[in-house]
Design a protein around this motif. Structure first.
Motif, PDB file in Angstrom:
ATOM      1  N   SER A   1      20.730   4.107   8.756  1.00 28.29           N
ATOM      2  CA  SER A   1      20.927   3.464   7.463  1.00 28.29           C
ATOM      3  C   SER A   1      19.858   3.924   6.486  1.00 28.29           C
ATOM      4  O   SER A   1      19.888   3.591   5.325  1.00 28.29           O
ATOM      5  N   ARG A   2      18.920   4.707   6.948  1.00 27.39           N
ATOM      6  CA  ARG A   2      17.787   5.177   6.150  1.00 27.39           C
ATOM      7  C   ARG A   2      18.136   5.677   4.743  1.00 27.39           C
ATOM      8  O   ARG A   2      17.495   5.289   3.783  1.00 27.39           O
ATOM      9  N   PRO A   3      19.140   6.572   4.610  1.00 26.31           N
ATOM     10  CA  PRO A   3      19.353   7.155   3.291  1.00 26.31           C
ATOM     11  C   PRO A   3      19.599   6.108   2.200  1.00 26.31           C
ATOM     12  O   PRO A   3      19.377   6.373   1.033  1.00 26.31           O
ATOM     13  N   TRP A   4      20.087   4.941   2.566  1.00 25.56           N
ATOM     14  CA  TRP A   4      20.415   3.920   1.574  1.00 25.56           C
ATOM     15  C   TRP A   4      19.232   3.016   1.280  1.00 25.56           C
ATOM     16  O   TRP A   4      19.297   2.193   0.390  1.00 25.56           O
ATOM     17  N   LEU A   5      18.169   3.124   2.060  1.00 28.26           N
ATOM     18  CA  LEU A   5      17.084   2.178   1.913  1.00 28.26           C
ATOM     19  C   LEU A   5      15.800   2.850   1.480  1.00 28.26           C
ATOM     20  O   LEU A   5      15.177   3.582   2.247  1.00 28.26           O
ATOM     21  N   PRO A   6      15.399   2.625   0.236  1.00 28.15           N
ATOM     22  CA  PRO A   6      14.144   3.193  -0.221  1.00 28.15           C
ATOM     23  C   PRO A   6      12.962   2.573   0.526  1.00 28.15           C
ATOM     24  O   PRO A   6      13.089   1.495   1.123  1.00 28.15           O
ATOM     25  N   ASP A   7      11.827   3.240   0.466  1.00 30.10           N
ATOM     26  CA  ASP A   7      10.635   2.813   1.190  1.00 30.10           C
ATOM     27  C   ASP A   7      10.044   1.543   0.579  1.00 30.10           C
ATOM     28  O   ASP A   7      10.045   1.378  -0.639  1.00 30.10           O
ATOM     29  N   GLY A   8       9.554   0.652   1.428  1.00 29.54           N
ATOM     30  CA  GLY A   8       8.927  -0.572   0.932  1.00 29.54           C
ATOM     31  C   GLY A   8       7.427  -0.607   1.165  1.00 29.54           C
ATOM     32  O   GLY A   8       6.772  -1.573   0.787  1.00 29.54           O
ATOM     33  N   GLY A   9       6.879   0.439   1.759  1.00 26.31           N
ATOM     34  CA  GLY A   9       5.435   0.483   2.002  1.00 26.31           C
ATOM     35  C   GLY A   9       5.049  -0.165   3.319  1.00 26.31           C
ATOM     36  O   GLY A   9       5.772  -1.015   3.838  1.00 26.31           O
ATOM     37  N   ASP A  10       3.901   0.260   3.876  1.00 28.48           N
ATOM     38  CA  ASP A  10       3.459  -0.254   5.179  1.00 28.48           C
ATOM     39  C   ASP A  10       2.323  -1.259   5.072  1.00 28.48           C
ATOM     40  O   ASP A  10       2.236  -2.204   5.836  1.00 28.48           O
ATOM     41  N   THR A  11       1.426  -1.054   4.096  1.00 25.52           N
ATOM     42  CA  THR A  11       0.307  -1.993   3.941  1.00 25.52           C
ATOM     43  C   THR A  11       0.552  -2.851   2.701  1.00 25.52           C
ATOM     44  O   THR A  11       1.328  -2.466   1.836  1.00 25.52           O
ATOM     45  N   PRO A  12      -0.123  -4.032   2.616  1.00 25.72           N
ATOM     46  CA  PRO A  12       0.055  -4.887   1.427  1.00 25.72           C
ATOM     47  C   PRO A  12      -0.227  -4.155   0.115  1.00 25.72           C
ATOM     48  O   PRO A  12       0.498  -4.326  -0.856  1.00 25.72           O
TER      49      PRO A  12
END
Lengths: 267, 381
Positions: A52-63
């Motif tokens: 499902s990756r292509p549809w989901l932009p990155d949200g970041g790993d650290t705060p």
């Protein structure tokens, strides 16, 4: 058209029976089976077709990363974001905005982050929670008299329609898409975040989450099994492209979305 | 739950009667186009206003939506300005922003005064009993938020298992539909106003429509066409749709996916020509975010149509053509008669030809047949 339901069976029974009967025959997904792309010899590897990756932009790993992505996404959506150290800076901002824009009436709801913003505001205020029931400072119901009557509800809609801006809290902020999750239980019902022409959101830095899934999970835990009647992801100011596909902001909902994020809500 | 379009209309009209509805506001809902809801409501005396800007423009024009994501993409701003001047008395303008604001101002009182709001639903979440509505303008939020009664209408295929599924499907619908990472408002509703909430409807009704969707489900070969999320990606890439547009074939659901499902919803005998109107290039299948094998389904529909016994007149027509085509002298004669009578027939418009001419143009008759031109050129070289 479809055959009428036989006597004695409701449409529901008929449809569910048809669904069960239909699903008795297994159906492989033909497209996945026969047309899954194979990498050419020496060619680039092909990403997993189930991903499902292509549809989901990155949200970041650290705060910190998550916060940066959220702020960047809001900018792309033509929303305005203010990062402030504490509540008194936020109150100053709301005061200045009210003066500059010449707002005559601001709509709000009972919420611990909203109340301090309105303490010295130089215009009239209207609280949407003042109709027929009481909520405590956390937005939870303490006493419900069956809701507003017809006349009260009509008056409330008129009052809200006449306001220049609405201020709400939020359930969560989503970095991945730059969205704000509001609910009917804790963000002033259904009208406050969409009817006034300007929507101001007040939130704390720790409300930013990485993904849509995280935000839904947050709401689920907060409302422990009984979700509010409305949950809405707001992603930028209201917009339309219906006329010659040219982008216009403020189609029916707010033309402006202003998000205030404070680092420390205690002060 | 409604088995047929008629049942769905009846359920909704009964709800309107029970609610004592005077003013109804509606947000975009393709399923309501499928059941011809607006016409039924108007016939029963209910005034209904479409609140989505594109749908509102189409309603004023008296036309169905042209494209299921961009309902009025075929209309130019000048025409919209004229339309608003005529119906709303607004001053003419060619600024899309000003035109949008005219509609906004017109609609605001209607939201506040409507007693029933009708919406569609993009997804139905089984796990939590929520319906999910995707939009950009905020009109669905207002339609489901302000009136006293909220009615949502959706096909039964819209159901998804878990709430978490939406964390993928919502961005997928936005990206494939309009190129946004997420549309402006994605809203989940699980009922009317709860105790403690300051506003919201007193009643919420969800009408679920079958209308032969279970027949598609029963066909293992084409079952995956129910996965469609109505993003319109296949319409946007289709070389046929790009040229002929959304009105040409008179279907509710346009473009490649419309050509796949319409024969199922309305009957293969009358709608199998849709699968012929395709080059089978497969651009739709490549664009489909839920990987429906669209162009192969068009091929399946052609095969299924060929298996049905052809119509008596069609069979007679083919036999007549075969008889003529097998006799060169008769073929040449028929061609000559056709070339001479075509202009007259166009002018006289006999019954069968008139129907044809209603939606198509006949080219002018050539002066010489292909065969005479061929032999003429052969002599010259």
């Amino acid at each position: 058209m479809s055959a009428p339901a036989p006597a004695g069976r409701s449409a529901r029974d008929t449809i569910l029976a048809r669904v069960r009967e239909a699903l008795a025959a297994p159906a492989p997904l033909p497209h996945l089976a026969h047309h899954a792309p194979q990498p050419a010899a020496g060619g680039l590897p092909i990403l997993s077709t189930g991903a499902s990756r292509p549809w989901l932009p990155d949200g970041g790993d650290t705060p910190a990363e998550t916060m940066n992505i959220f702020v960047e996404n809001l900018g792309k959506l033509r929303a305005v974001v203010h990062r402030l150290p504490d509540m008194s800076a936020a109150a100053d901002l709301v005061f200045t905005l009210t003066r500059e824009r010449d707002w005559r009436r601001i709509a709000h709801h009972r919420h611990p982050l909203v109340a301090p913003l309105l303490a010295g505001v130089p215009c009239a205020t209207y609280c949407v929670d003042d109709h027929g029931h009481c909520v405590d400072d956390h937005g939870h119901c303490v006493d419900d008299h069956g809701g507003p009557s017809g006349a009260e509800s009509a008056a409330a809609k008129d009052a809200l329609e006449g306001c220049d801006a609405g201020i709400t809290g939020c359930e969560a902020l989503v970095a991945q898409t730059g969205s704000i999750l509001v609910s009917s239980a804790t963000c002033g019902g259904r009208g406050l975040s969409v009817l006034p022409p300007v929507h101001l959101v007040i939130a704390t830095a720790d409300q930013v989450v990485a993904t849509l899934g995280d935000a839904l999970e947050e709401a689920r835990q907060r409302h422990a099994g009984r979700l509010p009647s409305m949950l809405s992801f707001i992603t930028g100011p209201s917009r339309t492209g219906d006329i010659e596909r040219i982008l216009v902001l403020g189609a029916h909902g707010p033309r402006e979305l202003i998000v205030i994020i404070v680092d420390d809500a205690r002060a | 739950m409604a088995s047929s379009t008629g049942e769905a209309r009846r359920i909704i009209l009964d709800l309107l009667r029970a609610a004592g509805a005077r003013a109804v506001i509606k947000s975009k809902c393709m399923t309501s186009e499928e059941i011809h809801l607006n016409a039924a409501m108007e016939a029963d005396g209910y005034g209904v206003v479409e609140s989505d800007l594109g749908e509102f423009i189409q309603q004023l024009r008296g036309e169905p939506p042209y494209h299921f994501v961009f309902p009025c993409m075929h209309v130019r701003r000048g025409e919209i300005s004229d339309l608003f001047t005529r119906h709303l008395g607004s001053p003419p303008t060619d600024d899309p922003e000003e035109l949008t604001m005219i509609a906004r101002r017109h609609m605001r009182r209607l939201y506040v005064e409507a007693d029933v709001g009708i919406t569609g639903a993009n997804f139905l979440v089984a796990e939590t009993g929520q319906i999910s509505i995707t939009e950009n303008e905020g009109n669905a939020r207002l339609t489901a938020g302000l009136p006293r009664v909220h009615i949502a209408l959706a096909g039964i295929e819209k159901v998804v298992e878990r709430l978490d599924d939406l964390a993928v499907l919502l961005p997928m619908l936005a990206t494939a539909g309009t190129g946004q990472p997420l549309t402006c408002y994605n809203t989940l509703y699980s009922g009317p106003r709860r105790p403690g909430e300051c506003d919201g409807p007193e009643e919420m009704h969800v009408v679920l429509l079958d209308n032969r969707r279970t027949a598609i489900l029963a066909d293992p070969e084409q079952r995956d066409s129910l996965h469609c999320i109505r993003c319109g990606a296949c319409l946007n890439v289709c070389p046929i749709f790009k040229n002929v547009g959304g009105f040409t074939y008179g279907t509710t659901y346009q473009g490649p996916i419309g050509s796949v499902i319409t024969p199922h919803l309305r009957g293969l005998a009358d709608w199998n020509h849709l699968s012929g109107a395709s080059s089978l290039c497969g651009a739709c299948t490549d664009a489909c975010p839920v990987r429906i094998d669209i162009h192969h389904h068009l091929l399946h529909n052609r095969r299924n149509a060929a298996r049905c016994a052809p119509h008596r007149w069609e069979r007679l027509g083919h036999r007549l053509f075969a008889f003529v085509a097998a006799r060169p002298w008769l073929f040449a004669l028929a061609g000559r008669v056709g070339r001479l009578t075509l202009p007259v027939a166009k002018w006289l418009r006999p019954p069968l030809l008139a129907q044809w001419l209603d939606s198509r143009d006949l080219p002018p008759a050539p002066r010489h047949s292909f065969r005479s031109q061929w032999s003429f050129r052969g002599r010259r070289s």
